[in-house]
Motif scaffolding. Structure first.
Motif, PDB file in Angstrom:
ATOM      1  N   TYR A  24     -14.999   3.500   6.425  1.00  0.00           N
ATOM      2  CA  TYR A  24     -15.734   2.288   6.811  1.00  0.00           C
ATOM      3  C   TYR A  24     -15.136   1.005   6.236  1.00  0.00           C
ATOM      4  N   ARG A  25     -13.970   1.120   5.600  1.00  0.00           N
ATOM      5  CA  ARG A  25     -13.416  -0.053   4.910  1.00  0.00           C
ATOM      6  C   ARG A  25     -13.308  -1.272   5.831  1.00  0.00           C
ATOM      7  N   ARG A  26     -12.926  -1.043   7.090  1.00  0.00           N
ATOM      8  CA  ARG A  26     -12.711  -2.169   8.004  1.00  0.00           C
ATOM      9  C   ARG A  26     -13.993  -2.915   8.352  1.00  0.00           C
ATOM     10  N   THR A  27     -15.125  -2.225   8.267  1.00  0.00           N
ATOM     11  CA  THR A  27     -16.377  -2.904   8.619  1.00  0.00           C
ATOM     12  C   THR A  27     -17.120  -3.408   7.385  1.00  0.00           C
ATOM     13  N   ALA A  28     -16.526  -3.209   6.213  1.00  0.00           N
ATOM     14  CA  ALA A  28     -17.185  -3.651   4.973  1.00  0.00           C
ATOM     15  C   ALA A  28     -16.954  -5.147   4.756  1.00  0.00           C
ATOM     16  N   ARG A  29     -18.014  -5.841   4.343  1.00  0.00           N
ATOM     17  CA  ARG A  29     -17.897  -7.275   4.052  1.00  0.00           C
ATOM     18  C   ARG A  29     -18.270  -7.493   2.594  1.00  0.00           C
ATOM     19  N   TYR A  42     -28.924 -14.169  -9.744  1.00  0.00           N
ATOM     20  CA  TYR A  42     -29.170 -12.945 -10.509  1.00  0.00           C
ATOM     21  C   TYR A  42     -27.890 -12.181 -10.846  1.00  0.00           C
ATOM     22  N   PHE A  43     -26.878 -12.349  -9.994  1.00  0.00           N
ATOM     23  CA  PHE A  43     -25.650 -11.566 -10.160  1.00  0.00           C
ATOM     24  C   PHE A  43     -24.453 -12.495 -10.328  1.00  0.00           C
ATOM     25  N   SER A  44     -23.470 -12.014 -11.080  1.00  0.00           N
ATOM     26  CA  SER A  44     -22.284 -12.847 -11.291  1.00  0.00           C
ATOM     27  C   SER A  44     -21.456 -12.926 -10.009  1.00  0.00           C
ATOM     28  N   ASP A  45     -20.678 -13.979  -9.921  1.00  0.00           N
ATOM     29  CA  ASP A  45     -19.788 -14.152  -8.786  1.00  0.00           C
ATOM     30  C   ASP A  45     -18.806 -12.984  -8.683  1.00  0.00           C
ATOM     31  N   VAL A  46     -18.342 -12.525  -9.848  1.00  0.00           N
ATOM     32  CA  VAL A  46     -17.393 -11.399  -9.872  1.00  0.00           C
ATOM     33  C   VAL A  46     -18.016 -10.176  -9.198  1.00  0.00           C
ATOM     34  N   LEU A  47     -19.278  -9.909  -9.513  1.00  0.00           N
ATOM     35  CA  LEU A  47     -19.943  -8.752  -8.918  1.00  0.00           C
ATOM     36  C   LEU A  47     -20.124  -8.938  -7.407  1.00  0.00           C
ATOM     37  N   LEU A  48     -20.540 -10.116  -6.980  1.00  0.00           N
ATOM     38  CA  LEU A  48     -20.783 -10.347  -5.545  1.00  0.00           C
ATOM     39  C   LEU A  48     -19.477 -10.337  -4.742  1.00  0.00           C
ATOM     40  N   GLN A  49     -18.406 -10.807  -5.370  1.00  0.00           N
ATOM     41  CA  GLN A  49     -17.087 -10.784  -4.701  1.00  0.00           C
ATOM     42  C   GLN A  49     -16.556  -9.359  -4.591  1.00  0.00           C
TER      43      GLN A  49
END
Ligand code: ZN
Length: 171
Positions: A24-29, A42-49
């Motif tokens: 599913y890598r190609r459809t992951a955002r 609530y979450f760090s930028d590193v985690l969200l990226q």
């Protein structure tokens, strides 16, 4: 589930997870690219990226009985809205704009990171077997945090919250 059963199933689960994520890598955002308003509080930028979301019709669940784990039929046959493997979670398409569900799965991402894959899977499976889905310790933490998020106050550091809860569990 005996320690031997888990030890035999663990490499198979991990292989299945890596294959599934590759499929599913190609459809992951990246979650950061989805531009939610409150998650960055609530979450760090590193985690969200570094966390990925895959919108899907039915979330993939490993075939646990063919891996020697026979007692999870209800879980395998269930129709969950979301599920997290390592740094990626799958969400049913119709829930993809539900920020609280993303929040819930992000809590699991932190649990995966803090515990590592082997301890996460062992703790999760044991919790499921002993307490059932909703009362399993890792789900309880995720639902508790999700409730706080839905209430909106207080805003908290989710990574610290999860770490403190894991210490309390002795996990
Ligand atoms: Zn959950």
């Amino acid at each position: 589930m005996t320690p031997q059963e888990f030890a035999a199933a663990y490499p198979k689960m991990l292989d299945w997870i890596h294959e599934t994520l590759a499929t599913y890598r190609r459809t992951a955002r990246s979650v950061a690219s989805m531009q939610f308003a409150r998650l960055p509080l609530y979450f760090s930028d590193v985690l969200l990226q570094g966390t990925y979301c895959v919108p899907i019709n039915r979330v993939p669940i490993p075939p646990l009985s063919s891996m020697g784990l026979e007692r999870f039929t209800a879980f395998v046959q269930g129709d969950s809205d979301g599920i997290t493997y390592l740094n990626t979670y799958f969400l049913k398409r119709r829930h993809v704009s539900n920020e609280a569900l993303h929040f819930h799965e992000l809590i699991h991402v932190i649990q995966w990171q803090s515990l590592g894959p082997e301890r996460f899977l062992k703790t999760y499976a044991e919790g499921l077997e002993r307490f059932g889905y909703e009362n399993s310790p890792l789900e309880k933490v995720a639902y508790e945090a999700e409730d706080l998020f839905k209430r909106g106050r207080p805003v908290f550091d989710a990574e610290r919250f999860v770490t403190a809860q894991l210490l309390r569990l002795g996990a």
